[in-house]
Scaffold this active site. Structure first.
Site, PDB file in Angstrom:
ATOM      1  N   ALA A  59       0.839  -1.202   0.000  1.00  0.00           N
ATOM      2  CA  ALA A  59       0.000   0.000   0.000  1.00  0.00           C
ATOM      3  C   ALA A  59       0.871   1.248   0.000  1.00  0.00           C
ATOM      4  CB  ALA A  59      -0.926  -0.003   1.209  1.00  0.00           C
TER       5      ALA A  59
ATOM      6  N   ASN B 294      -9.829  -2.463   2.307  1.00  0.00           N
ATOM      7  CA  ASN B 294      -8.955  -3.581   2.597  1.00  0.00           C
ATOM      8  C   ASN B 294      -9.714  -4.911   2.520  1.00  0.00           C
ATOM      9  OD1 ASN B 294      -6.807  -5.113   3.834  1.00  0.00           O
ATOM     10  ND2 ASN B 294      -6.057  -3.130   4.523  1.00  0.00           N
TER      11      ASN B 294
ATOM     12  N   GLU C 170      -3.480  -8.379   7.648  1.00  0.00           N
ATOM     13  CA  GLU C 170      -4.325  -7.977   6.518  1.00  0.00           C
ATOM     14  C   GLU C 170      -4.359  -9.100   5.501  1.00  0.00           C
ATOM     15  OE1 GLU C 170      -2.956  -4.359   4.771  1.00  0.00           O
ATOM     16  OE2 GLU C 170      -3.176  -3.223   6.638  1.00  0.00           O
TER      17      GLU C 170
END
Lengths: 281, 281, 281, 281, 281, 281
Positions: free
Chosen positions: D66, D96, D154
């Protein structure tokens, strides 16, 4: 199996009949009694001629649940945290969980013949039965006074109650220790109300249930019945009951270690004694 | 927490009382309002003295659901597919999902006091409550007009509805955007109908619920209650609600990107305006 | 698709209408008929204009289930265990399971229009439908005589019955091969009773259901409806139905190999012949 | 689909080839870029001629994750808790989660061609690919510096990492933000190391992978391949990835609201600027 | 918490350090010791400053498992089936299960510092740790001699072993009571081998692990670490470990009731005595 | 059980030894042979003296999988869709699924003695075994040429392969019909390589495995071993294997109906005939 006066059994294939035989104390059961009951269940499970395990009772209550007097008296304050933990692991957790497990995993069709109200762990066991008959639904209630006793759920009730009474009603009954009246669970728990008059004895009722079962299974292939049990007792259900059972007893352990249920039991015993003293005067 | 006029709260241990306070627009809530509500839930969760989170309302509706006016106006046709996706991720998906999650995961016992009908996401939230009381069941309906609005389920309704109304009735209600009358979910959703007359104010009703809760919890060990919630909120249930929630909002996203709900909202607003113009004449 | 007289279909978007057209034998279906039905389901699934798959029937029964005459006659005693296993894998297990699967996995909204009783595998299929309407609930019963036929559950009934009739009632009905009366499953299975008089024809009833569906979907966004089906048909549900289906047929296989169902079918056929011979005299 | 310079795609059936085309910033991607990528995935999913979705890159990194600069600058301290929650729901959580979902649910076979290291969300995506090839394994590392950035997992890494690297190694790598060297995941992530020399260009490598795929699929029935993906992408796996994804982003939200990641990003930016200022002197 | 000589602990935030301090008997632990250990774990869980629970040991073994001498001597043959069941519920089942549960559910990151071999329930506990370091991998083995002792699995090993050693190797090791050498589980169990020489003391090793942890967490946000544990300890994993744990102890109970483990323990004790008598001569 | 020349068995408690005895055709098995094998498994399951079911073979291949010649020849083009569906339900789906199920559910410890390569459904069966030994790992490969034959997975390979070979390698092997060499699955499939020289006969190898098992179980309590199997064969694993098995065969059915596998089998047969004709010249 050694004989036991409070719980007797009889083998009348395809029925394995267990009778709670302690009417004088409303069939209150000590953990030793419940453990004996699980040993009897094993005998039924291993008996190839039996297809139905029938739970009968005597007197006015089906069972008033765990016997107060079998709960150990709180001893000295000297006990360490670990010692108290050990005490309640031995005296509460392992037995409660094992007894519930024995009913969850039983392979024969479980039939309960309700002659009257049923309380606590015994009520939880009735909620684990496959077929439930009652003499007269107006006599029947189920009572889970866990929040009043400073306890948590028992007997996988946290799974069976929402299945049979809706989730919101289960919260109401469990949070506020409210009785569940027979009529509230007609069909979901009680398969048939025999609507007997007050004069009818428990023996008559018990005999009528067995006669009804005989009629119903007349042209039926019994191995198909055992297979039905196997199918309806799905592994997903068994797992969720087992997990709930484990969560329940582990959730209650800190309450026992902390002493809340003992304090509440003590109050109840004292109230009871006052009442009995008064009634003697 | 900053004060907000539309949603107010008061801490009266063991009760954490939240009141929808926007009777004039039938307690329609913007996404900002709903998000404020989730922040209030957090305050309750973190307050050790509180055991019950009580949702009350004002006026004639409990809540008429998401406010039309908080839905963004469809702008230029220049927006690319990705830009529209981004817009509805931000303005619909993430908030809808987050709000539902907050109720699914709440640790205190959720009580709803229904003073009137409830619609859409707000109705979904009531279906996630543990105890639901109403002033008069004849006033109550639940309305999920998703198919009429070009939407999909919201608020994990695809799981809670079949649990409370049977699977086939859920299809009927959801496919055809039919109202669910209070009586249809007595017991499975509504724990008690206070059967108040039309003259009784909402304040009276709200006070009666709190009084009832006080009575019910008199001899109850409150930590046992919180433990009950923990047991009944099984991880399997939480997971299935979370998955449904995620599936629902992701299923609706293409409809938003494609513009169907916006077109239908626009028609509804115009109809509303015609009605209000007429009524002014 | 080749035409078939016993099962006909018609495409009237958004409805895909399938009619059981063999009133003279009470719409008893051979495995070949059921397999043809699954091929018709595929046509509906692949037709983008259709949103509802509507099952209609003719005559006095919706369907009397599997046709006795399509069960192979038990041949010589020479067959080895493996040969008999092979025979029943081919003639029972694979087809029963495949047919059930086709209904479990169907993507369109499944509607059943009950004009009369329904038995066995056909009844299991109705329990897998999303919307069920009946002409007059007093005419309707569901019958799963598996234990009387020396069989096991079929059609994932071991999952759908407890979902719609409570677990204990399911034991009662399945163990004792008791009929389930329409009224016992009003709401959980039957969405609406059209309460038609005896004079009303089945055609009238079928037309009324279609008219009702048309009214109900007037302002409805049909892609929202298909999305509802997707959401309500959760993967967890589909998996549990599939597992049950597999467990059921595998549980029944030993009974077929052992010959019990064949013996009981033979008795039934002979009784039927006696009856028809008598009635001819 | 509007063209985008940073991410380009080409359809060469059965290959749908996506190229990260921003070598100058090491293929750092803003959330807008990642969302564009999900729109491209949809195009592939809907293209019946394509069986493989191939992710290629350019320059020395596959993707550095990112883009710092797409993270909003922390504004005034006036923001209420609810406003900050809203901000990060919109700017972090929904995107996300959506991006990860798009890769979890993709129907075509996902191929990654690693020309160099890969970081953060991009690395998580590579861990969701079905086939991964690299130019030279000594160039490759995966880096999940979540604990150093004050974040949480994530991209469903909390499920994929233990599947590919053992549970204990996953703790080590995640807790301590340690790089995972290519060799540590040879076979579990990387299917083949092309062992190219340093002189070989990325274009050469990308062409070699496509040539390899062509060779491998020569006598293969492509519908069988898509069916394989369907089977290996079990619903149980998809559900656990979805749940993890949801848990991860909801777990990180309080950190964003509290400001820790922003503080750490700020420090990193300042360090970077110092470095670049120095390097200019 | 009362002090205990065999197990000591020290709080050095963010480390909560527990040391097995009974080198003379190879850190064999009685059930009382293990229960004390669970109480210590609770202290760590409730200490907000601690993020890591570090298990260290002393002497040449990490722990030789359950102490023979804490197993009750088999008494009279008079005991009924139910009495024996009760005895082993209290003395084996409840404690074994509770201890395992405490490690499964622990919230802090569990670190084991292996200074030597580890056996039985203690080895099972190491398999439940998140990070495992060893002084020298050539010193290390894990030993689960359950089949040789007439027991079943313990400590959820039936789930953790297949996760870390492949399913087929797990069968080999468990069925045949084969030692698992450190090298066989490098990476899947052991995160790092410190490769210390024989001269290095256990104290040196323990200090080095703490120094390593300090280095590794230097720039790390500790709340992110605790969140990692929460994510990696998925509810699905916890449930499967809990179920396995329950299945394991319930599976072993009949063996204890039947007396096989006691017979084998007795033989081992006698062999041990012979050896020690001989060695004294 | 009737004798069969291609598959023989011998009972040498605690070993139940099954030998594939058709070396001349590389132990290719027809569906009839596989079904006979499942009947033999039942004999072992019901034999209380047996604890291990040992699969041995003869000649140079363990088994070359399903016999081409047992696949029905594609007949007239007249067959309707439903007729073709019926044909492949009977000849492929039901048998393939049943055979796999028999191995998934087997209660005894399954041992495979690999004397050479193994292909297709037979290879899938070896992946379901608990202990696998080989004469020389360089001789061994596993081959699943499903994509080359226009098929889908079989034998629950879509679950077992990712468990034993990592998910990404499984994609590689399955998509491209690549052989899996013995060394790639040493430890995860193959427990021990006996490293026999080329001169060693298969009989020697088979005898050595039995001798090894005898040595390994010398001091072992066999009921503990059967309990291990019960614990390691978790219901979650069995369910996922069953679901995969069902998904696999249902996924392949459309390919059979459409005729792709038959076309590819035909090509292979013709190529084989050409080869054999050439070799005769």
């Amino acid at each position: 199996m050694r004989p036991c006066e409070k719980i007797i059994y009889e083998i009348r294939p395809p029925y394995f009949i267990i009778t709670l035989n302690s009417a004088q104390n409303y069939n209150a059961l000590s953990y030793d009694d419940y453990l004996y009951l699980t040993s009897v269940l094993e005998v039924s499970n291993n008996n190839e001629d039996c297809c139905f395990t029938v739970l009968q009772s005597t007197g006015s209550f089906f069972s008033s649940g765990a016997d107060f007097n079998s709960v150990p008296i709180e001893s000295s304050n000297d006990e360490s945290h670990t010692e108290r933990k050990k005490k309640w692991l031995e005296n509460f957790l392992c037995k409660n969980q094992y007894i519930t497990n024995a009913f969850i995993n039983h392979d024969k069709i479980l039939v309960a013949c309700l002659n009257g109200p049923v309380v606590g762990l015994s009520a939880a066991i009735v909620f684990l039965c496959d077929l439930v008959y009652c003499n007269n639904i107006n006599n029947i209630y189920f009572y889970f006074p866990f929040t009043k006793l400073g306890l948590s759920c028992e007997g996988s009730v946290s799974v069976t109650l929402p299945m049979k009474l809706s989730r919101n009603q289960s919260y109401q009954k469990l949070l506020f220790s409210e009785q569940i009246m027979g009529k509230e669970v007609l069909n979901t728990v009680i398969n048939k109300d025999f609507k007997l008059s007050k004069d009818a004895t428990v023996d008559t009722f018990n005999a009528m249930v067995l006669e009804e079962l005989s009629q119903n299974t007349k042209n039926v292939y019994l191995p198909s019945c055992l297979n039905m049990k196997k199918l309806l007792k799905t592994q997903a259900l068994v797992n969720s009951l087992n997990l709930a059972n484990s969560m329940e007893v582990h959730g209650a352990l800190p309450f026992w270690i902390n002493g809340e249920p003992q304090r509440r039991f003590k109050v109840l015993r004292e109230e009871k004694m006052k009442v009995s003293r008064k009634s003697r005067l």
